[in-house]
Motif scaffolding. Structure first.
Motif, PDB file in Angstrom:
ATOM      1  N   LYS A  78       0.838  -1.206   0.000  1.00  0.00           N
ATOM      2  CA  LYS A  78       0.000   0.000   0.000  1.00  0.00           C
ATOM      3  C   LYS A  78       0.866   1.246   0.000  1.00  0.00           C
ATOM      4  O   LYS A  78       0.612   2.197  -0.744  1.00  0.00           O
TER       5      LYS A  78
ATOM      6  N   SER B 116      -4.383  -3.287  -2.784  1.00  0.00           N
ATOM      7  CA  SER B 116      -4.069  -2.132  -1.933  1.00  0.00           C
ATOM      8  C   SER B 116      -3.080  -1.192  -2.613  1.00  0.00           C
ATOM      9  O   SER B 116      -3.125   0.028  -2.412  1.00  0.00           O
TER      10      SER B 116
ATOM     11  N   SER C 253      -5.313   0.820  -5.192  1.00  0.00           N
ATOM     12  CA  SER C 253      -6.279   1.713  -4.554  1.00  0.00           C
ATOM     13  C   SER C 253      -5.579   2.902  -3.915  1.00  0.00           C
ATOM     14  O   SER C 253      -6.084   4.032  -3.989  1.00  0.00           O
ATOM     15  N   GLU C 254      -4.416   2.673  -3.305  1.00  0.00           N
ATOM     16  CA  GLU C 254      -3.685   3.773  -2.689  1.00  0.00           C
ATOM     17  C   GLU C 254      -3.122   4.707  -3.756  1.00  0.00           C
ATOM     18  O   GLU C 254      -3.161   5.937  -3.602  1.00  0.00           O
TER      19      GLU C 254
END
Length: 306
Positions: A100, A254, A257-258
């Motif tokens: 992330k 992740s 999305s980050e």
């Protein structure tokens, strides 16, 4: 090797640790020195110095953004057969807990040049103070490589033209030279004609410093942070860096999305992603053979029908 490193880097002590590394292009070894551990990449190909000079410049440029960790490059040394690249040793592990954070740091890397533009605009009102280094064009000052094949990094004002002429066309020229593929040759004019359709007028593309070869094998993590290495760096469209990261796995949701929390997907993102993957499939075709032919031609067929 120990004596060469001593002479070139002014070390008084150099000893191999027996640790290895590297990939399908170059080999690597770790050495203890009186100034700490170093990692040495070795390649015997005639174009090794060009390749390592580009990697050195890319690592240096990424490091100077202060966004994401890369091994600090020390020196490129030409040998009678090939060259070596000496860099900082980092105790890398497979990307797991910091995926992330890697997404966030990659977005920060891609935004760093736009940040420099804002700083330059702010500083322009102060006479004699222009410390920011905003890059206005697409390309790079140095020839870099994706794998061992050199990239055409001549500066260009227009991203679409840069991608067509400096990325796709050289790869297709190599395909023609090696394989004389009649379908690829036939499809190219329509691909070239239709490619601009993927870019709506609302899309503003500013040059972003890219890693250039962001597959899972070129990412890792240290104890407290992620890192990237083996770049084929240049200034281009930020979306280009994500294309290969979707091809071979290694990146959890992740990461994406980050990343997109800082750089949201723009209109037509998914279609452009496929068009950017075309470069990597062609590059793999030229590196590793016809196993990547169908993936390349499938994207070209779709682009030719836009």
């Amino acid at each position: 090797m120990e004596s060469l490193l001593k002479a070139e880097l002014n070390y008084s002590f150099v000893k191999s640790t027996g640790q290895g590394g590297g990939g399908c292009i170059s080999s690597g070894n770790v050495y203890d020195t009186d100034k700490g551990k170093i990692f040495v990449k070795d390649n015997a190909k005639s174009g090794a110095k060009l390749m390592f000079d580009g990697e050195y410049a890319g690592l240096k440029a990424i490091a100077e953004t202060n966004t994401i960790r890369v091994p600090k490059p020390f020196k490129v040394i030409k040998r009678s057969h090939g060259a070596i690249l000496v860099m900082e040793y980092l105790n890398m592990h497979s990307l797991h807990g910091h995926a992330k954070e890697l997404g966030r740091k990659m977005a920060e890397l891609h935004l760093s040049n736009a940040k420099n533009e804002r700083l330059q605009e702010q500083e322009s009102s102060y006479v004699g103070k222009l410390s920011s280094n905003f890059v206005t064009k697409f390309g790079f000052d140095t020839t870099t490589c994706c794998g061992y094949l050199p990239l055409v990094n001549e500066w260009c004002n227009n991203w679409v033209n840069f991608y067509l002429q400096n990325r796709l066309k050289p790869q297709l020229d190599m395909v023609e030279q090696k394989y004389h593929d009649s379908e690829a040759r036939k499809l190219w004019p329509d691909v070239e004609h239709n490619f601009p359709k993927l870019f709506p007028s609302s899309l503003e593309i500013k040059p972003a410093l890219l890693h250039g070869d962001l597959w899972g094998g070129n990412t890792a993590e240290l104890e407290n942070e992620p890192c990237i290495f083996d770049p084929g760096a240049f200034y281009g469209h930020s979306e280009f860096d994500l294309a290969i990261s979707h091809m071979f796995g290694g990146f959890p949701s992740s990461f994406f999305s980050e990343y997109h929390s800082l750089i949201p997907k723009a209109e037509g993102f998914n279609e452009r992603l496929k068009a950017y993957q075309l470069f990597h499939y062609l590059n793999h075709w030229n590196h590793f053979g016809g196993g990547y032919r169908e993936s390349s031609l499938s994207i070209m067929r779709n682009l030719a029908k836009l």
